[in-house]
Design a protein around this motif. Structure first.
Motif, PDB file in Angstrom:
ATOM      1  N   LEU A   1       0.911  -1.271  -0.831  1.00 25.47           N
ATOM      2  CA  LEU A   1       0.249  -0.396   0.142  1.00 25.47           C
ATOM      3  C   LEU A   1       0.977   1.167  -0.527  1.00 25.47           C
ATOM      4  N   PRO A   2       0.470   2.655  -1.086  1.00 25.00           N
ATOM      5  CA  PRO A   2       1.577   3.582  -0.722  1.00 25.00           C
ATOM      6  C   PRO A   2       1.886   4.205   0.359  1.00 25.00           C
ATOM      7  N   GLN A   3       1.114   4.191   1.219  1.00 25.73           N
ATOM      8  CA  GLN A   3       1.015   5.011   2.213  1.00 25.73           C
ATOM      9  C   GLN A   3       2.084   4.312   3.850  1.00 25.73           C
ATOM     10  N   ILE A   4       2.224   2.902   3.432  1.00 33.56           N
ATOM     11  CA  ILE A   4       2.236   2.564   4.355  1.00 33.56           C
ATOM     12  C   ILE A   4       3.702   1.439   5.201  1.00 33.56           C
ATOM     13  N   ALA A   5       4.114   1.925   5.534  1.00 27.63           N
ATOM     14  CA  ALA A   5       5.538   1.034   5.619  1.00 27.63           C
ATOM     15  C   ALA A   5       5.436   0.178   7.365  1.00 27.63           C
ATOM     16  N   ALA A   6       6.370  -0.787   6.745  1.00 27.44           N
ATOM     17  CA  ALA A   6       6.497  -1.747   8.088  1.00 27.44           C
ATOM     18  C   ALA A   6       7.798  -2.881   8.384  1.00 27.44           C
ATOM     19  N   ILE A   7       8.326  -3.195   8.917  1.00 27.30           N
ATOM     20  CA  ILE A   7       9.098  -3.820   9.768  1.00 27.30           C
ATOM     21  C   ILE A   7       8.757  -5.226  10.827  1.00 27.30           C
ATOM     22  N   ALA A   8       9.999  -6.298   9.294  1.00 25.19           N
ATOM     23  CA  ALA A   8       9.100  -7.547  10.141  1.00 25.19           C
ATOM     24  C   ALA A   8      10.094  -9.000  10.113  1.00 25.19           C
ATOM     25  N   CYS A   9      10.043  -9.530  10.427  1.00 25.53           N
ATOM     26  CA  CYS A   9      11.179 -11.088  11.028  1.00 25.53           C
ATOM     27  C   CYS A   9      10.641 -12.250  10.789  1.00 25.53           C
ATOM     28  N   PRO A  10      11.079 -13.446  10.393  1.00 21.19           N
ATOM     29  CA  PRO A  10      10.282 -14.553  11.212  1.00 21.19           C
ATOM     30  C   PRO A  10      10.803 -14.813  11.703  1.00 21.19           C
ATOM     31  N   VAL A  11       9.904 -16.032  12.860  1.00 20.82           N
ATOM     32  CA  VAL A  11       9.834 -16.624  14.121  1.00 20.82           C
ATOM     33  C   VAL A  11       9.908 -18.132  13.292  1.00 20.82           C
ATOM     34  N   LEU A  12      11.180 -18.837  13.657  1.00 21.55           N
ATOM     35  CA  LEU A  12      11.787 -20.219  13.308  1.00 21.55           C
ATOM     36  C   LEU A  12      10.968 -21.204  14.387  1.00 21.55           C
ATOM     37  N   ASP A  13      10.618 -22.307  14.731  1.00 17.13           N
ATOM     38  CA  ASP A  13       9.597 -23.378  14.743  1.00 17.13           C
ATOM     39  C   ASP A  13      11.010 -24.179  15.585  1.00 17.13           C
TER      40      ASP A  13
END
Length: 241
Positions: A176-188
């Motif tokens: 979406l043009p006006q959205i920023a995000a930061i994410a990281c995977p989680v492992l099992d």
């Protein structure tokens, strides 16, 4: 058929000596490594930092409860009780017990929306979310499916397929043009990607200062949750920005 673990007697009412005995016994269990065959008393004592008399006494107690197994040759292996406890851990694991406290911390410290996604084929689905306390915030809904490979969460879920990937993943206006995000995977516990944890915000709020604050927060929670799920966070740590 698996049976319940038998109750154990208290160790010296868990006073100072009892706590030390538990700590030393756990050091012996942690001395075993994946690549090991049977380990002798001398090597176990060395790895655990114990004298052989103490190690022998504790190993006898651990053997009595099935935590180690002593072979006729004198070497020691991990015992079947650990397999039982591992199975109990896996069967009692509830993802939300670990996700929601992590999202609470992320929201409180960043003041942005915190979300957890899982992969479903070529899509990702929002399964847990806490909205930002700020009046201006991005909008998403639990249960909503979004494309895989786009946006921070979409890329985080497949990031470890690329050995050169850097974590956490940052996106600016990708989905979406006006959205920023930061994410990281989680492992099992099997090293598989259990999901992706992160934060999202209006693009204008992802300043250099905000990014510097939020990157370590997201990485911290991904590593902590990976440990909670029985996983090895070293892959996340190695790929950290």
């Amino acid at each position: 058929m698996l049976h319940a673990v038998a109750p154990v007697s208290p160790v010296g009412s868990l006073g100072g000596d009892g706590v030390r005995a538990v700590d030393r016994a756990l050091a012996l269990l942690r001395a075993f490594r994946e690549e090991d065959g049977p380990l002798g008393l001398t090597e176990l004592s060395r790895r655990a930092g114990l004298n052989m008399t103490t190690a022998l006494r504790l190993l006898g107690t651990l053997e009595g409860h099935g935590f180690v197994k002593r072979l006729p040759s004198g070497g020691y292996l991990l015992g079947p009780t650990l397999l039982l406890l591992g199975d109990l851990f896996r069967r009692s694991l509830r993802l939300e017990h670990h996700v929601m406290p992590a999202l609470e911390r992320l929201r409180a410290e960043s003041r942005e929306s915190a979300t957890f996604f899982v992969r479903e084929g070529d899509q990702r689905r929002c399964v847990f979310r806490l909205d930002s306390p700020q009046l201006v915030r991005d909008v998403a809904h639990v249960g909503e499916a979004q494309p895989l490979g786009r946006g921070a969460h979409g890329r985080a879920l497949i990031a470890l397929e690329d050995p050169t990937a850097r974590l956490p993943v940052v996106s600016r206006g990708e989905r979406l043009p006006q959205i920023a995000a930061i994410a990281c995977p989680v492992l099992d516990a099997e090293g598989r990607v259990a999901g992706s944890i992160g934060i999202s915000m209006p693009l204008y709020r992802l300043t250099a200062e905000a990014e510097a604050l939020c990157l370590p927060l997201v990485l911290r929670e991904a590593i902590a949750m990976t440990r909670d799920l029985g996983g090895d966070p070293s892959r996340l740590e190695q790929a950290a920005r």
